[in-house]
Scaffold this motif. Sequence first.
Motif, PDB file in Angstrom:
ATOM      1  N   PHE A  25      11.627  -4.097  29.918  1.00  0.00           N
ATOM      2  CA  PHE A  25      12.702  -3.132  30.170  1.00  0.00           C
ATOM      3  C   PHE A  25      12.655  -2.019  29.127  1.00  0.00           C
ATOM      4  N   ASN A  26      12.437  -2.390  27.875  1.00  0.00           N
ATOM      5  CA  ASN A  26      12.351  -1.391  26.806  1.00  0.00           C
ATOM      6  C   ASN A  26      11.170  -0.450  27.026  1.00  0.00           C
ATOM      7  N   VAL A  27      10.050  -1.002  27.431  1.00  0.00           N
ATOM      8  CA  VAL A  27       8.857  -0.188  27.698  1.00  0.00           C
ATOM      9  C   VAL A  27       9.136   0.790  28.845  1.00  0.00           C
ATOM     10  N   ALA A  28       9.779   0.310  29.899  1.00  0.00           N
ATOM     11  CA  ALA A  28      10.071   1.161  31.057  1.00  0.00           C
ATOM     12  C   ALA A  28      10.971   2.339  30.680  1.00  0.00           C
ATOM     13  N   GLU A  29      11.804   2.152  29.662  1.00  0.00           N
ATOM     14  CA  GLU A  29      12.709   3.212  29.225  1.00  0.00           C
ATOM     15  C   GLU A  29      12.106   4.110  28.149  1.00  0.00           C
ATOM     16  N   ASP A  30      10.961   3.746  27.623  1.00  0.00           N
ATOM     17  CA  ASP A  30      10.359   4.483  26.507  1.00  0.00           C
ATOM     18  C   ASP A  30       9.379   5.536  27.037  1.00  0.00           C
ATOM     19  N   ARG A  31       9.785   6.810  26.975  1.00  0.00           N
ATOM     20  CA  ARG A  31       8.945   7.897  27.488  1.00  0.00           C
ATOM     21  C   ARG A  31       7.600   7.997  26.766  1.00  0.00           C
ATOM     22  N   ARG A  32       7.526   7.473  25.562  1.00  0.00           N
ATOM     23  CA  ARG A  32       6.281   7.564  24.801  1.00  0.00           C
ATOM     24  C   ARG A  32       5.173   6.703  25.394  1.00  0.00           C
ATOM     25  N   ILE A  33       5.526   5.579  26.003  1.00  0.00           N
ATOM     26  CA  ILE A  33       4.490   4.626  26.431  1.00  0.00           C
ATOM     27  C   ILE A  33       4.580   4.166  27.875  1.00  0.00           C
ATOM     28  N   ARG A  34       5.629   4.482  28.566  1.00  0.00           N
ATOM     29  CA  ARG A  34       5.775   3.929  29.918  1.00  0.00           C
ATOM     30  C   ARG A  34       4.650   4.344  30.849  1.00  0.00           C
ATOM     31  N   HIS A  35       3.998   5.482  30.582  1.00  0.00           N
ATOM     32  CA  HIS A  35       2.890   5.913  31.445  1.00  0.00           C
ATOM     33  C   HIS A  35       1.738   4.906  31.450  1.00  0.00           C
ATOM     34  N   HIS A  36       1.602   4.129  30.388  1.00  0.00           N
ATOM     35  CA  HIS A  36       0.541   3.115  30.338  1.00  0.00           C
ATOM     36  C   HIS A  36       0.810   1.949  31.303  1.00  0.00           C
ATOM     37  N   PHE A  37       2.042   1.839  31.762  1.00  0.00           N
ATOM     38  CA  PHE A  37       2.445   0.675  32.553  1.00  0.00           C
ATOM     39  C   PHE A  37       2.816   1.042  33.990  1.00  0.00           C
ATOM     40  N   MET A  38       2.539   2.269  34.399  1.00  0.00           N
ATOM     41  CA  MET A  38       2.977   2.758  35.714  1.00  0.00           C
ATOM     42  C   MET A  38       2.297   2.056  36.887  1.00  0.00           C
ATOM     43  N   ASP A  39       1.021   1.840  36.817  1.00  0.00           N
ATOM     44  CA  ASP A  39       0.278   1.303  37.971  1.00  0.00           C
ATOM     45  C   ASP A  39      -0.216  -0.118  37.723  1.00  0.00           C
ATOM     46  N   ILE A  40       0.640  -0.932  37.172  1.00  0.00           N
ATOM     47  CA  ILE A  40       0.236  -2.313  36.891  1.00  0.00           C
ATOM     48  C   ILE A  40       1.110  -3.283  37.670  1.00  0.00           C
ATOM     49  N   ASP A  41       0.630  -4.476  37.783  1.00  0.00           N
ATOM     50  CA  ASP A  41       1.387  -5.566  38.398  1.00  0.00           C
ATOM     51  C   ASP A  41       2.320  -6.124  37.324  1.00  0.00           C
ATOM     52  N   VAL A  42       3.571  -5.705  37.349  1.00  0.00           N
ATOM     53  CA  VAL A  42       4.535  -6.073  36.307  1.00  0.00           C
ATOM     54  C   VAL A  42       4.790  -7.583  36.287  1.00  0.00           C
ATOM     55  N   VAL A  43       4.781  -8.204  37.449  1.00  0.00           N
ATOM     56  CA  VAL A  43       4.997  -9.654  37.498  1.00  0.00           C
ATOM     57  C   VAL A  43       3.857 -10.375  36.775  1.00  0.00           C
ATOM     58  N   ARG A  44       2.630  -9.941  37.020  1.00  0.00           N
ATOM     59  CA  ARG A  44       1.474 -10.548  36.344  1.00  0.00           C
ATOM     60  C   ARG A  44       1.524 -10.268  34.843  1.00  0.00           C
ATOM     61  N   LEU A  45       1.867  -9.041  34.472  1.00  0.00           N
ATOM     62  CA  LEU A  45       1.976  -8.700  33.055  1.00  0.00           C
ATOM     63  C   LEU A  45       3.011  -9.584  32.366  1.00  0.00           C
ATOM     64  N   HIS A  46       4.155  -9.764  33.004  1.00  0.00           N
ATOM     65  CA  HIS A  46       5.200 -10.629  32.446  1.00  0.00           C
ATOM     66  C   HIS A  46       4.666 -12.041  32.242  1.00  0.00           C
ATOM     67  N   GLU A  47       3.978 -12.546  33.258  1.00  0.00           N
ATOM     68  CA  GLU A  47       3.427 -13.903  33.195  1.00  0.00           C
ATOM     69  C   GLU A  47       2.417 -14.034  32.050  1.00  0.00           C
ATOM     70  N   LYS A  48       1.503 -13.086  31.949  1.00  0.00           N
ATOM     71  CA  LYS A  48       0.433 -13.182  30.937  1.00  0.00           C
ATOM     72  C   LYS A  48       0.978 -12.974  29.525  1.00  0.00           C
ATOM     73  N   LEU A  49       1.890 -12.022  29.348  1.00  0.00           N
ATOM     74  CA  LEU A  49       2.486 -11.839  28.025  1.00  0.00           C
ATOM     75  C   LEU A  49       3.290 -13.070  27.605  1.00  0.00           C
ATOM     76  N   SER A  50       4.001 -13.652  28.557  1.00  0.00           N
ATOM     77  CA  SER A  50       4.768 -14.867  28.265  1.00  0.00           C
ATOM     78  C   SER A  50       3.841 -16.004  27.851  1.00  0.00           C
ATOM     79  N   GLU A  51       2.748 -16.172  28.586  1.00  0.00           N
ATOM     80  CA  GLU A  51       1.761 -17.204  28.230  1.00  0.00           C
ATOM     81  C   GLU A  51       1.194 -16.962  26.832  1.00  0.00           C
ATOM     82  N   GLN A  52       0.846 -15.722  26.577  1.00  0.00           N
ATOM     83  CA  GLN A  52       0.209 -15.393  25.306  1.00  0.00           C
ATOM     84  C   GLN A  52       1.148 -15.647  24.124  1.00  0.00           C
TER      85      GLN A  52
END
Length: 150
Positions: free
Chosen positions: A55-82
Amino acid sequence: MNKLQTGCIHLVGLIFIVAIGFSPITSTVAHANDSLYDALGGTDGIEKLVEELLFNVAEDRRIRHHFMDIDVVRLHEKLSEQICELAGGPCTYTGDDMVKSHTGMGVTRSDFNALVEGLQLAMDDLNISISAQNRLLALLAPMHDEIVGR
């Protein structure tokens, strides 16, 4: 010291070693990792932490462009695992290595720092202790060179 006292001391030592799983060093390391995992709230807490971070990343204009075309569900899963694995939890990270994941993204030092800020805000919002925050950040910091400038 008589034989009875010496025998009692050895018996107490043996009981102590058996009680901590035959390996004081391994048990101490596992306990230290478990305590970070626990301090983060276990698997549920880590999943909430990653959700807040995203949520913080989505609101951060500095970096949200890096996350625009990704599978957010998969990212959540992998970051949680890591994070779970790094914190000593029962998880296994099944995602790509950091170099492969970030090659071609052009992540800068500023981008990396912005993400860390977002993580710190998420940890503050979830009332994670400063000690646990610092321990997690210390585990994540070595990834900087695998992520920035790829």
